[in-house]
Design a protein around this motif. Structure first.
Motif, PDB file in Angstrom:
ATOM      1  N   THR A 173     -47.707 -10.947 -39.582  1.00  0.00           N
ATOM      2  CA  THR A 173     -47.539  -9.767 -38.739  1.00  0.00           C
ATOM      3  C   THR A 173     -48.527  -8.687 -39.170  1.00  0.00           C
ATOM      4  O   THR A 173     -49.092  -8.738 -40.257  1.00  0.00           O
ATOM      5  N   ALA A 174     -48.727  -7.713 -38.306  1.00  0.00           N
ATOM      6  CA  ALA A 174     -49.751  -6.699 -38.530  1.00  0.00           C
ATOM      7  C   ALA A 174     -49.416  -5.830 -39.747  1.00  0.00           C
ATOM      8  O   ALA A 174     -48.240  -5.636 -40.082  1.00  0.00           O
ATOM      9  N   PRO A 175     -50.444  -5.315 -40.430  1.00  0.00           N
ATOM     10  CA  PRO A 175     -50.205  -4.415 -41.565  1.00  0.00           C
ATOM     11  C   PRO A 175     -49.436  -3.169 -41.119  1.00  0.00           C
ATOM     12  O   PRO A 175     -49.524  -2.740 -39.971  1.00  0.00           O
ATOM     13  N   GLY A 176     -48.680  -2.605 -42.066  1.00  0.00           N
ATOM     14  CA  GLY A 176     -47.910  -1.408 -41.756  1.00  0.00           C
ATOM     15  C   GLY A 176     -46.429  -1.708 -41.660  1.00  0.00           C
ATOM     16  O   GLY A 176     -45.981  -2.844 -41.831  1.00  0.00           O
ATOM     17  N   GLY A 182     -42.709  -2.047 -39.863  1.00  0.00           N
ATOM     18  CA  GLY A 182     -42.170  -2.500 -38.590  1.00  0.00           C
ATOM     19  C   GLY A 182     -40.752  -3.000 -38.767  1.00  0.00           C
ATOM     20  O   GLY A 182     -40.257  -3.161 -39.892  1.00  0.00           O
ATOM     21  N   GLY A 205     -40.994  -8.437 -40.122  1.00  0.00           N
ATOM     22  CA  GLY A 205     -42.244  -8.965 -40.666  1.00  0.00           C
ATOM     23  C   GLY A 205     -42.093 -10.447 -40.910  1.00  0.00           C
ATOM     24  O   GLY A 205     -40.992 -10.938 -41.200  1.00  0.00           O
ATOM     25  N   GLY A 228     -39.790  -5.536 -41.927  1.00  0.00           N
ATOM     26  CA  GLY A 228     -41.231  -5.372 -41.810  1.00  0.00           C
ATOM     27  C   GLY A 228     -41.845  -4.323 -42.691  1.00  0.00           C
ATOM     28  O   GLY A 228     -42.790  -3.652 -42.271  1.00  0.00           O
ATOM     29  N   ALA A 284     -57.477 -15.399 -31.349  1.00  0.00           N
ATOM     30  CA  ALA A 284     -57.964 -14.095 -31.825  1.00  0.00           C
ATOM     31  C   ALA A 284     -58.211 -13.147 -30.661  1.00  0.00           C
ATOM     32  O   ALA A 284     -57.971 -11.941 -30.760  1.00  0.00           O
ATOM     33  N   ILE A 328     -55.055 -11.444 -29.510  1.00  0.00           N
ATOM     34  CA  ILE A 328     -54.673 -10.381 -30.449  1.00  0.00           C
ATOM     35  C   ILE A 328     -55.550  -9.146 -30.260  1.00  0.00           C
ATOM     36  O   ILE A 328     -55.078  -8.008 -30.294  1.00  0.00           O
ATOM     37  N   ASP A 329     -56.849  -9.363 -30.039  1.00  0.00           N
ATOM     38  CA  ASP A 329     -57.801  -8.257 -29.975  1.00  0.00           C
ATOM     39  C   ASP A 329     -57.956  -7.660 -28.581  1.00  0.00           C
ATOM     40  O   ASP A 329     -58.706  -6.692 -28.406  1.00  0.00           O
ATOM     41  N   CYS A 336     -57.835 -12.644 -38.359  1.00  0.00           N
ATOM     42  CA  CYS A 336     -57.009 -11.897 -39.312  1.00  0.00           C
ATOM     43  C   CYS A 336     -56.252 -12.883 -40.194  1.00  0.00           C
ATOM     44  O   CYS A 336     -56.068 -14.046 -39.856  1.00  0.00           O
ATOM     45  N   LYS A 392     -53.201 -15.857 -39.237  1.00  0.00           N
ATOM     46  CA  LYS A 392     -53.399 -16.548 -37.960  1.00  0.00           C
ATOM     47  C   LYS A 392     -54.388 -17.680 -38.170  1.00  0.00           C
ATOM     48  O   LYS A 392     -54.966 -17.870 -39.205  1.00  0.00           O
TER      49      LYS A 392
END
Length: 446
Positions: free
Chosen positions: A17-20, A22, A25, A90, A134, A137-138, A443, A446
């Protein structure tokens, strides 16, 4: 503390999962014998493909977190291997504790794109689909996301497969003629070989058009605003952006450095660059800004030359035009709110008011037209530069095949080269160093 359990070196783990922070996770583990890792960390092996609420334990049996464990049995997983997904809270700290525990139990940290690379190597995805992961995601717009999902679902790959199959059948006919030259029957004429070549070429051009649309959605268009000081470049940037991205004053030379904003028109990202006004100056700072202006122009796809509608193209603008490289150029006659002219577009010239916004919609349409965007872009495939290059080379080989039709050996070779170029897109023929370059941009997780 319990002793660490060791596994084969191909067991990998990463935060998916994305950084930060949430609500949820995910730590993903893939490789041989994830059951043993699960037993050590969860105290049990979760039932395959069932969400199991459980606790994640450290080496002393203390609870690191609690959440959902999902186990997938090879080959029915994303990577095609044994996979365990640990879905906890998360927070970065707790996710790193879970990941560290996986490493203690013998997993190694996954590299960028390593899960997707394994999916490709294990035949779960072809290379075009893997790259689309990718791109999903982007994706910077809804249109780009739909295009990427279309490629991920295999629509792009299916079209490439159809072309490769058609080329294969045509090559079989040519090879048959080469192998049996004494036969009286002209296989190529009887099978309408050149008619088939025409159909293949038409299909290839259609795929190229869809791929170019997808490339626009992915990469966008670089647009640079140039002109004399105080001609309205910053005002036009603000109109296109929809907010005050640049400072606007009546003082010439206010913009001394490039100002960049990304906007979207029909889902196509446009990288708009406002630049310092081009004029002779003794101001050291302004000189640096002007040098950066010309550097931005050299890298741009489209240059918008702004002129004052009251006097049009003059000596100063002619000097600017002489220095412009071979870039698509639109001339913008600005300040029609002062000259009381009507907004219009004639060829590559437009009349508008950056101050009031009148005529700016004409500019948006013209920018899309300059990019080659078609409003009916629903069939676009999310394409990359290497895809466009492979499609272009395949098209070139078809042209060469037609030119060498009188020499069947050359004809057959050009067909083979076209087929090989197309096969690069899906990864049927791909060098290992290219795979490393592709997946290194993914990333982690993935």
């Amino acid at each position: 503390m319990t002793a660490a359990v060791r596994y084969p070196p191909d067991l990998i783990a990463g935060i998916a999962t994305a950084p930060g922070r949430g609500g949820v996770g995910v730590v993903r583990v893939s490789g041989a014998d994830v059951e043993t890792l699960a037993r050590a960390m969860l105290g049990r092996v979760p039932e395959a493909r069932h969400a199991t609420f459980t606790r994640f334990l450290d080496g002393d049996g203390e609870v690191l977190d609690e959440g959902i464990a999902l186990r997938f049995v090879a080959p029915h997983s994303f990577t095609g291997e044994q996979v365990l997904e640990l879905q906890g809270h998360g927070g970065p700290a707790v996710l790193n504790l879970i990941l560290q525990r996986c490493v203690e139990l013998g997993a190694r940290l996954a590299g960028p794109g390593e899960f997707t690379r394994r999916a490709y190597l294990n035949g779960k995805l072809d290379l075009a689909q893997a790259e689309a992961v990718a791109d999903v995601i982007d994706a910077a717009s809804g249109e780009a996301a739909r295009s990427a999902v279309r490629s991920l679902s295999g629509a792009f790959s299916a079209r490439i497969a159809e072309l490769v199959e058609a080329l294969t059948r045509l090559r079989m006919l040519v090879e048959a003629t080469l192998d049996f030259p004494e036969e009286e029957i002209d296989f190529l004429q009887q099978a309408d070989a050149f008619g088939r070549l025409d159909k293949i070429d038409a299909s290839l051009q259609a795929v190229r058009a869809q791929a170019r649309q997808g490339a626009l959605l992915r990469e966008g268009l670089s647009v640079v605003l140039i002109g004399q000081p105080n001609v309205g470049k910053s005002s036009l940037l603000n109109q296109l952006a929809g907010f005050e991205a640049a400072i606007v004053t009546e003082i010439a030379g206010t913009t001394r450095d490039t100002v960049r904003e990304v906007i979207q028109i029909q889902g196509v990202p446009l990288h708009i660059i406002d630049t310092a006004g081009l004029r002779d100056t003794d101001d050291a700072v302004e000189k640096i800004g002007i040098a950066r202006t010309w550097a931005a122009v050299e890298k741009a796809d489209v240059a918008l030359l702004l002129v004052d509608a009251a006097h049009g193209l003059g000596t100063s603008e002619a000097t600017i035009l002489q220095r412009l490289p071979g870039v698509t150029r639109l001339t913008i006659h600005n300040k029609i709110d002062v000259t009381a002219e009507a907004p219009r577009a004639v060829g590559n010239e437009l009349w508008l008011s950056a101050k009031t916004g009148v005529g700016v919609e004409l500019l948006r349409d013209k920018l899309l037209e300059s990019a080659g965007w078609q409003a009916a872009g629903e069939g676009a495939f999310m394409a990359r530069a290497r895809h466009l290059d492979a499609l272009s080379r395949a098209a070139g080989h078809l042209v060469d095949a037609r030119a060498s039709a009188a020499q069947l050996e050359l004809f057959a070779e050009e067909l083979r080269l076209a087929q090989a170029a197309l096969s690069e897109i899906t990864g049927e023929f791909t060098a290992d160093d290219l795979l490393g370059e592709i997946f290194s941009k993914f990333c982690i997780g993935k």
